[in-house]
Design an enzyme around this catalytic site. Sequence first.
Site, PDB file in Angstrom:
ATOM      1  NE  ARG A   1      -1.136   2.547   2.799  1.00  0.00           N
ATOM      2  CZ  ARG A   1      -0.575   3.688   3.204  1.00  0.00           C
ATOM      3  NH1 ARG A   1      -0.524   4.734   2.407  1.00  0.00           N
ATOM      4  NH2 ARG A   1      -0.028   3.780   4.406  1.00  0.00           N
ATOM      5  CG  ASP A   2       3.147   4.393   3.035  1.00  0.00           C
ATOM      6  OD1 ASP A   2       3.259   5.241   2.127  1.00  0.00           O
ATOM      7  OD2 ASP A   2       3.299   4.677   4.227  1.00  0.00           O
TER       8      ASP A   2
ATOM      9  CG  HIS B   1       7.525   7.699   5.302  1.00  0.00           C
ATOM     10  ND1 HIS B   1       7.328   7.201   4.040  1.00  0.00           N
ATOM     11  CD2 HIS B   1       6.342   7.548   5.945  1.00  0.00           C
ATOM     12  CE1 HIS B   1       6.069   6.772   3.914  1.00  0.00           C
ATOM     13  NE2 HIS B   1       5.454   6.978   5.064  1.00  0.00           N
TER      14      HIS B   1
ATOM     15  CG  ASN C   1       6.746   3.367   5.571  1.00  0.00           C
ATOM     16  OD1 ASN C   1       6.117   3.560   4.553  1.00  0.00           O
ATOM     17  ND2 ASN C   1       6.299   3.680   6.762  1.00  0.00           N
TER      18      ASN C   1
ATOM     19  CB  CYS D   1       2.688  10.271   1.294  1.00  0.00           C
ATOM     20  SG  CYS D   1       1.006  10.889   1.234  1.00  0.00           S
TER      21      CYS D   1
ATOM     22  CG  HIS E   1       3.804   4.852   9.264  1.00  0.00           C
ATOM     23  ND1 HIS E   1       2.987   3.950   8.607  1.00  0.00           N
ATOM     24  CD2 HIS E   1       4.192   5.742   8.328  1.00  0.00           C
ATOM     25  CE1 HIS E   1       2.894   4.282   7.331  1.00  0.00           C
ATOM     26  NE2 HIS E   1       3.617   5.372   7.124  1.00  0.00           N
TER      27      HIS E   1
HETATM   28  P1  HMG Z   1     -13.047  14.367  -2.212  1.00  0.00           P
HETATM   29  O1  HMG Z   1     -12.845  14.812  -3.612  1.00  0.00           O
HETATM   30  O2  HMG Z   1     -13.051  15.406  -1.148  1.00  0.00           O
HETATM   31  O3  HMG Z   1     -14.337  13.439  -2.068  1.00  0.00           O
HETATM   32  O4  HMG Z   1     -11.922  13.291  -1.886  1.00  0.00           O
HETATM   33  P2  HMG Z   1     -15.839  13.689  -2.432  1.00  0.00           P
HETATM   34  O5  HMG Z   1     -16.611  12.945  -1.396  1.00  0.00           O
HETATM   35  O6  HMG Z   1     -16.104  15.144  -2.669  1.00  0.00           O
HETATM   36  O7  HMG Z   1     -16.013  12.897  -3.831  1.00  0.00           O
HETATM   37  C1  HMG Z   1     -15.417  13.349  -5.032  1.00  0.00           C
HETATM   38  C2  HMG Z   1     -15.249  12.186  -5.981  1.00  0.00           C
HETATM   39  O8  HMG Z   1     -14.406  11.190  -5.394  1.00  0.00           O
HETATM   40  C3  HMG Z   1     -16.538  11.469  -6.341  1.00  0.00           C
HETATM   41  O9  HMG Z   1     -16.376  10.934  -7.651  1.00  0.00           O
HETATM   42  C4  HMG Z   1     -16.560  10.296  -5.386  1.00  0.00           C
HETATM   43  O10 HMG Z   1     -17.299   9.214  -5.882  1.00  0.00           O
HETATM   44  C5  HMG Z   1     -15.097   9.938  -5.317  1.00  0.00           C
HETATM   45  P3  HMG Z   1     -16.915  11.718  -8.960  1.00  0.00           P
HETATM   46  O11 HMG Z   1     -18.378  11.899  -8.674  1.00  0.00           O
HETATM   47  O12 HMG Z   1     -16.152  13.022  -9.024  1.00  0.00           O
HETATM   48  O13 HMG Z   1     -16.588  10.782 -10.075  1.00  0.00           O
HETATM   49  N1  HMG Z   1     -14.740   9.285  -4.040  1.00  0.00           N
HETATM   50  C6  HMG Z   1     -14.211   8.060  -3.949  1.00  0.00           C
HETATM   51  N2  HMG Z   1     -13.861   7.158  -4.876  1.00  0.00           N
HETATM   52  C7  HMG Z   1     -13.347   5.993  -4.443  1.00  0.00           C
HETATM   53  N3  HMG Z   1     -13.141   5.699  -3.132  1.00  0.00           N
HETATM   54  C8  HMG Z   1     -13.477   6.585  -2.191  1.00  0.00           C
HETATM   55  C9  HMG Z   1     -14.034   7.819  -2.593  1.00  0.00           C
HETATM   56  N4  HMG Z   1     -14.449   8.900  -1.909  1.00  0.00           N
HETATM   57  C10 HMG Z   1     -14.893   9.781  -2.806  1.00  0.00           C
HETATM   58  N5  HMG Z   1     -13.248   6.281  -0.914  1.00  0.00           N
HETATM   59  C11 HMG Z   1     -10.835  11.522  -0.707  1.00  0.00           C
HETATM   60  C12 HMG Z   1     -11.759  12.738  -0.615  1.00  0.00           C
HETATM   61  C13 HMG Z   1     -10.367  11.147   0.661  1.00  0.00           C
HETATM   62  C14 HMG Z   1     -11.605  10.386  -1.326  1.00  0.00           C
HETATM   63  C15 HMG Z   1      -9.651  11.907  -1.623  1.00  0.00           C
HETATM   64  O14 HMG Z   1      -9.070  13.046  -1.092  1.00  0.00           O
HETATM   65  C16 HMG Z   1      -8.615  10.823  -1.753  1.00  0.00           C
HETATM   66  O15 HMG Z   1      -8.864   9.758  -2.305  1.00  0.00           O
HETATM   67  N6  HMG Z   1      -7.394  11.081  -1.272  1.00  0.00           N
HETATM   68  C17 HMG Z   1      -6.293  10.166  -1.385  1.00  0.00           C
HETATM   69  C18 HMG Z   1      -5.596  10.087  -0.094  1.00  0.00           C
HETATM   70  C19 HMG Z   1      -4.524   9.030  -0.115  1.00  0.00           C
HETATM   71  O16 HMG Z   1      -4.743   7.910  -0.536  1.00  0.00           O
HETATM   72  N7  HMG Z   1      -3.322   9.407   0.373  1.00  0.00           N
HETATM   73  C20 HMG Z   1      -2.266   8.467   0.518  1.00  0.00           C
HETATM   74  C21 HMG Z   1      -2.524   7.539   1.649  1.00  0.00           C
HETATM   75  S1  HMG Z   1      -2.243   8.267   3.247  1.00  0.00           S
HETATM   76  C22 HMG Z   1      -0.555   8.053   3.527  1.00  0.00           C
HETATM   77  O17 HMG Z   1       0.150   7.581   2.681  1.00  0.00           O
HETATM   78  C23 HMG Z   1      -0.028   8.420   4.886  1.00  0.00           C
HETATM   79  C24 HMG Z   1       0.227   7.203   5.784  1.00  0.00           C
HETATM   80  O18 HMG Z   1       1.125   6.307   5.180  1.00  0.00           O
HETATM   81  C25 HMG Z   1       0.805   7.676   7.117  1.00  0.00           C
HETATM   82  C26 HMG Z   1       2.007   8.618   6.902  1.00  0.00           C
HETATM   83  O19 HMG Z   1       3.052   8.186   6.448  1.00  0.00           O
HETATM   84  O20 HMG Z   1       1.795   9.799   7.168  1.00  0.00           O
HETATM   85  C27 HMG Z   1      -1.067   6.447   6.090  1.00  0.00           C
HETATM   86 MG    MG Z   2       3.242   6.486   5.215  1.00  0.00          MG
END
Ligand code: HMG
Ligand code: MG
Length: 301
Positions: free
Chosen positions: A15-16, A209, A249, A240, A207
């Site tokens: 995933r990450d 990086h 990480n 990310c 966690h």
């Molecule tokens: P948004 O645009 O604010 O959501 O996104 P919305 O509710 O306004 O919906 C807009 C569109 O997104 C719609 O589609 C929804 O259907 C779709 P459209 O009508 O435009 O075709 N949608 C979705 N589609 C699939 N799955 C969903 C979903 N929700 C809405 N769950 C949202 C909000 C959170 C979805 C968006 O900002 C997003 O996907 N962000 C990605 C975040 C991400 O994956 N980041 C990386 C992971 S976190 C990380 O790596 C950190 C971590 O490792 C810890 C660290 O190291 O810090 C965990």
């Molecule tokens: Mg991370």
Amino acid sequence: MSIPSRVHIIDVGPRDGLQNEKSPVPAEVKIGLVQRLQDAGLQEIEVTSFVSPKWVPQMADNVEVMAGIVRKAGVRYSVLTPNLQGYEAAVQTRPDEIVVFGSASEAFSRKNINCSIAESIERFAPVVQAALAAGIRVRGAMSCTVGCPYEGDIAPQQVAYLAGLMKGIGVQRVDVADTIGVGTPRKVQRAIEAALQHYGLDEVSGHFHDTYGQALSNTLAALELGVWNYQASVAGLGGCPYAKGATGNVATEDLVFMLHGMGIETGIDLDKLVDAGAYISGFLGRKPNSRTAVALLNKRA
Ligand code: HMG
Ligand code: MG
């Protein structure tokens, strides 16, 4: 506090690690990676995320990957779910644990999940409720607990604030994430202590990086506090997409080598883990981003 004698590692490579890869990695390769990680003894694997495919195209095959993995008894498979829409899709694929992900920094929250910290908690609350009612475990990732690419230094109070909010909605355990790898040992300890204001030692994981090469030192600092749960990424994959310049990480191979060298059990077979890292690195056409893996592969050759 004595250093733990056993450490539990969640491999977040699928995933990450892979979420940031520009070229699509086929689902069958991701499934092959999960298989090799479980063969190496990993008991917990973060498989994919149910986020918007427009934001993170690499995770668009989440359903296919979850359907393709061959589940092994005793292994927990987790997925990221930022909102109810993600949860509803995820639950069909039978995850053992879901992960809601918030940030200790306002700016990063907006960049990563398009809402404020307070709004994110409102979105997570029904997800947590639904998961717990379905008997699915719930973890909360807390990003930017030491530093943020947009706000700079993050105060431990901000971490305590987020941890308190997570606790308030029923999140069972939390990850203290150094998203951009700027943490150094004492700062990371302050962030962990902030999380420990709301969660027990068994419920807090590290966690880290490795962007600035501090992740192993930070792990040692966390071990000194008694933390025994860590996330790592095989072959040091990752970064990310919303934290520009952040790398993966700590490599799981490097972490396991250090822990075993300290006499700390992990249940992981380092040789098989190196095989898993070599497999995915081979597909990506580069060497594993792990000093231990490269050293062991050179020794084999
Ligand atoms: P948004 O645009 O604010 O959501 O996104 P919305 O509710 O306004 O919906 C807009 C569109 O997104 C719609 O589609 C929804 O259907 C779709 P459209 O009508 O435009 O075709 N949608 C979705 N589609 C699939 N799955 C969903 C979903 N929700 C809405 N769950 C949202 C909000 C959170 C979805 C968006 O900002 C997003 O996907 N962000 C990605 C975040 C991400 O994956 N980041 C990386 C992971 S976190 C990380 O790596 C950190 C971590 O490792 C810890 C660290 O190291 O810090 C965990
Ligand atoms: Mg991370």
